[in-house]
Scaffold this motif. Structure first.
Motif, PDB file in Angstrom:
ATOM      1  N   GLU A  53       0.819  -1.221   0.000  1.00 56.54           N
ATOM      2  CA  GLU A  53       0.000   0.000   0.000  1.00 56.54           C
ATOM      3  C   GLU A  53       0.847   1.263   0.000  1.00 56.54           C
ATOM      4  O   GLU A  53       0.514   2.234  -0.677  1.00 56.54           O
ATOM      5  CB  GLU A  53      -0.929   0.039   1.217  1.00 56.54           C
ATOM      6  CG  GLU A  53      -1.639   1.381   1.282  1.00 56.54           C
ATOM      7  CD  GLU A  53      -2.725   1.506   2.310  1.00 56.54           C
ATOM      8  OE1 GLU A  53      -2.801   0.699   3.235  1.00 56.54           O
ATOM      9  OE2 GLU A  53      -3.508   2.465   2.160  1.00 56.54           O
ATOM     10  N   TRP A  77      -4.668  -4.613  -1.445  1.00 54.79           N
ATOM     11  CA  TRP A  77      -4.003  -4.954  -0.172  1.00 54.79           C
ATOM     12  C   TRP A  77      -5.010  -5.071   0.966  1.00 54.79           C
ATOM     13  O   TRP A  77      -4.713  -5.691   1.976  1.00 54.79           O
ATOM     14  CB  TRP A  77      -2.923  -3.918   0.172  1.00 54.79           C
ATOM     15  CG  TRP A  77      -3.332  -2.512  -0.108  1.00 54.79           C
ATOM     16  CD1 TRP A  77      -4.090  -1.702   0.681  1.00 54.79           C
ATOM     17  CD2 TRP A  77      -3.005  -1.754  -1.276  1.00 54.79           C
ATOM     18  NE1 TRP A  77      -4.272  -0.487   0.073  1.00 54.79           N
ATOM     19  CE2 TRP A  77      -3.605  -0.484  -1.131  1.00 54.79           C
ATOM     20  CE3 TRP A  77      -2.253  -2.010  -2.442  1.00 54.79           C
ATOM     21  CZ2 TRP A  77      -3.492   0.523  -2.094  1.00 54.79           C
ATOM     22  CZ3 TRP A  77      -2.143  -1.009  -3.391  1.00 54.79           C
ATOM     23  CH2 TRP A  77      -2.758   0.231  -3.210  1.00 54.79           C
ATOM     24  N   ASP A  78      -6.199  -4.476   0.816  1.00 50.98           N
ATOM     25  CA  ASP A  78      -7.210  -4.605   1.876  1.00 50.98           C
ATOM     26  C   ASP A  78      -7.860  -5.995   1.872  1.00 50.98           C
ATOM     27  O   ASP A  78      -8.257  -6.494   2.915  1.00 50.98           O
ATOM     28  CB  ASP A  78      -8.351  -3.587   1.678  1.00 50.98           C
ATOM     29  CG  ASP A  78      -7.889  -2.152   1.706  1.00 50.98           C
ATOM     30  OD1 ASP A  78      -7.138  -1.795   2.615  1.00 50.98           O
ATOM     31  OD2 ASP A  78      -8.310  -1.373   0.810  1.00 50.98           O
ATOM     32  N   ASP A 121      -0.691  -5.094   3.086  1.00 48.46           N
ATOM     33  CA  ASP A 121      -1.116  -3.884   3.791  1.00 48.46           C
ATOM     34  C   ASP A 121      -0.410  -3.916   5.142  1.00 48.46           C
ATOM     35  O   ASP A 121      -0.728  -4.740   6.008  1.00 48.46           O
ATOM     36  CB  ASP A 121      -2.643  -3.877   3.987  1.00 48.46           C
ATOM     37  CG  ASP A 121      -3.128  -2.505   4.423  1.00 48.46           C
ATOM     38  OD1 ASP A 121      -2.327  -1.757   5.010  1.00 48.46           O
ATOM     39  OD2 ASP A 121      -4.304  -2.187   4.174  1.00 48.46           O
ATOM     40  N   ASP A 128      -3.544  -2.305   8.362  1.00 53.56           N
ATOM     41  CA  ASP A 128      -4.909  -2.082   7.884  1.00 53.56           C
ATOM     42  C   ASP A 128      -5.743  -1.643   9.086  1.00 53.56           C
ATOM     43  O   ASP A 128      -5.858  -2.374  10.073  1.00 53.56           O
ATOM     44  CB  ASP A 128      -5.502  -3.355   7.275  1.00 53.56           C
ATOM     45  CG  ASP A 128      -6.907  -3.075   6.777  1.00 53.56           C
ATOM     46  OD1 ASP A 128      -7.044  -2.307   5.805  1.00 53.56           O
ATOM     47  OD2 ASP A 128      -7.857  -3.573   7.399  1.00 53.56           O
TER      48      ASP A 128
END
Ligand code: IPD
Ligand code: CA
Ligand code: CA
Length: 267
Positions: free
Chosen positions: A69, A213-214, A87, A90
């Motif tokens: 990210e 990436w989430d 990530d 997050d």
């Protein structure tokens, strides 16, 4: 041939080590900046954690690519070869404001197929992990296949953004679903919410915009327990672009799309 067992051992070791560094950072002063909007936060720990993974991965697996990210990895526009989608934190807003309810999320793909998914809830020291075809785990405990759930008994992860006026969806579309289900929850970390779907703590998670990436790790975990993850239109997710995400217990997925998310209203 890639040795997924060895890659998994490294990834699990690194994610726990990175989590320990984040926990240690609680006693130091954070440097906080905004990115695209004043509420889109990034800290020195987001950046340092991503760099931590990049150093480890590039020195151990020089042929692997990294989509992170914070942008310290590679320019990844397609998924040939092995790609780590990371990530580093997050739920940065939770990290900054609450020092809890945030996670490190790592999905590892080979030619676009998810092979390893890891979501580490750093403060709870809880690791959700899966290797394709070998089931999903919560720490050392195997997560069971998701059981059939009735819509009236379902718990839905959803941010209130999507049921108030917003730029992405007519906010009235999701109201009947929200009224029908047993309850809604919002944890402020997509990775944790997806891990909760895999663990059966949420029966669905709906959001109108996430980046790869989430959701990369969550997708792999949920598929390992028989759940379904698609866009809100029911289409496959694009792993190098932003998507709406509808992660769901398989017994409810199609029913919800057909009866509650009217496709003509989305257009
Ligand atoms: C955010 C969180 C949040 C979701 C946002 C994401 P970040 O990630 O997952 O729950 O609603 O769309 O951007 O910025 O904290 O890594
Ligand atoms: Ca995120
Ligand atoms: Ca992040």
């Amino acid at each position: 041939m890639n040795d997924w067992s060895s890659i998994n051992t490294y990834a699990k070791k690194w994610i726990r080590e990175a989590g320990a560094l984040i926990r240690e950072s609680f006693s130091t002063e954070l440097m906080i900046q905004s990115k695209s909007t004043p509420n889109d936060l990034v800290t020195n720990m987001d950046q340092e954690t991503e760099k931590y993974f990049i150093n480890k991965i590039t020195s151990t697996f020089p042929e692997h690519r990294i989509l992170g990210e914070e942008g310290f990895g590679d320019q990844v526009t397609s998924l040939e070869g092995v790609v780590w989608i990371i990530d580093p934190i997050d739920g940065t807003m939770n990290f900054v404001h609450q020092q809890r309810n945030f996670a490190i999320s790592i999905g590892i793909f080979e030619d676009g197929i998810g092979q390893i998914g890891l979501i580490y809830d750093v403060v709870s020291d809880e690791l959700y992990h899966a290797v394709k075809g070998q089931g999903a785990y919560f720490n050392e405990k195997r997560l069971p296949e998701l059981e059939t759930v009735e819509i009236e008994k379902a718990i839905v992860g959803i941010n209130t953004t999507w049921v108030t006026e917003n730029k992405r969806i007519d906010h009235s579309i999701l109201t009947p679903l929200v009224k029908k289900v047993r309850g809604t929850r919002s944890y402020g970390s997509a990775a944790i919410e997806l891990a909760y779907v895999a663990a059966g703590r949420l029966d669905m998670y709906i959001t109108m915009r996430l980046s790869p990436w989430d959701f990369a790790a969550g997708l792999i975990l949920i598929e390992e327990v028989g759940g379904k993850v698609t866009t809100i239109e029911g289409k496959p997710l694009n792993l190098v672009e932003q998507n709406s995400v509808f992660a769901c217990n398989a017994s409810l997925h199609d029913h919800v799309i057909e009866n509650y998310i009217k496709q003509e209203d989305l257009e």
